[in-house]
Design an enzyme around this catalytic site. Structure first.
Site, PDB file in Angstrom:
ATOM      1  N   PRO A 119       0.815  -1.217   0.000  1.00  0.00           N
ATOM      2  CA  PRO A 119       0.000   0.000   0.000  1.00  0.00           C
ATOM      3  C   PRO A 119       0.853   1.273   0.000  1.00  0.00           C
ATOM      4  O   PRO A 119       1.906   1.319   0.649  1.00  0.00           O
ATOM      5  CB  PRO A 119      -0.800  -0.090   1.303  1.00  0.00           C
ATOM      6  CG  PRO A 119      -0.514  -1.405   1.909  1.00  0.00           C
ATOM      7  CD  PRO A 119       0.649  -1.996   1.202  1.00  0.00           C
ATOM      8  N   HIS A 120       0.376   2.277  -0.722  1.00  0.00           N
ATOM      9  CA  HIS A 120       1.049   3.575  -0.764  1.00  0.00           C
ATOM     10  C   HIS A 120       0.019   4.617  -1.171  1.00  0.00           C
ATOM     11  O   HIS A 120      -1.082   4.281  -1.597  1.00  0.00           O
ATOM     12  CB  HIS A 120       2.236   3.553  -1.738  1.00  0.00           C
ATOM     13  CG  HIS A 120       1.907   3.067  -3.103  1.00  0.00           C
ATOM     14  ND1 HIS A 120       1.690   1.722  -3.379  1.00  0.00           N
ATOM     15  CD2 HIS A 120       1.732   3.726  -4.264  1.00  0.00           C
ATOM     16  CE1 HIS A 120       1.408   1.593  -4.665  1.00  0.00           C
ATOM     17  NE2 HIS A 120       1.430   2.787  -5.223  1.00  0.00           N
ATOM     18  N   GLY A 121       0.361   5.873  -1.011  1.00  0.00           N
ATOM     19  CA  GLY A 121      -0.579   6.954  -1.275  1.00  0.00           C
ATOM     20  C   GLY A 121      -0.679   7.327  -2.737  1.00  0.00           C
ATOM     21  O   GLY A 121      -0.033   6.738  -3.606  1.00  0.00           O
TER      22      GLY A 121
END
Length: 142
Positions: free
Chosen positions: A63-65
């Site tokens: 997960p990342h922005g």
């Protein structure tokens, strides 16, 4: 991978999450807790997941922005969260989440380095089965 990217306090090996959203929130919180990101980055991680799954295979999600959340990143960092009981990730079973916060295109080399590690079956297995923070630190900072 650079040692300064992974704070040992962001290596959590015995977490539980009822679903993918809770698992992503836990990753985001770990990054907030070590001072790598501001609180809004957590919502950006959830927004990213709604547009494109961060599941990469072999029980791992990264997960990342979103690009719009770069101002919420205070420094490049990783977190490593292990969910021994697994989390349903849109039909896939995830046991490891590696959360990423990276400014100015820094996520591309991080993703490449993580892919190299995770494509090595021995190293990937060590990470999925890790019970000690030192094991994770060793595998991710070689």
């Amino acid at each position: 991978m650079r040692e300064d990217l992974l704070d040992p306090r962001a290596v959590l090996l015995h977490e539980r999450a009822p679903d993918r959203e809770a698992a992503i929130r836990r990753c985001g919180r770990a990054l907030v807790e070590v001072g790598a990101v501001a609180e809004p980055y957590v919502a950006a991680m959830l927004e990213r997941e709604r547009s494109v799954s961060t599941y990469v295979g072999e029980g791992v999600a990264i997960p990342h922005g979103t690009n719009a959340s770069k101002d919420d990143i205070l420094r490049d960092a990783l977190c490593f969260i292990r969910f021994p009981d697994g989390v349903d990730w849109d039909g896939e079973q995830v046991t490891v989440c590696v959360g990423i916060a990276a400014r100015e295109g820094g996520h591309v080399p991080l993703l490449a380095a993580l892919a190299e590690i995770l494509l090595d079956p021995g190293r990937a297995r060590t990470l999925r089965e890790a019970t000690e923070v030192a094991q994770v630190m060793k595998e991710l900072t070689l």
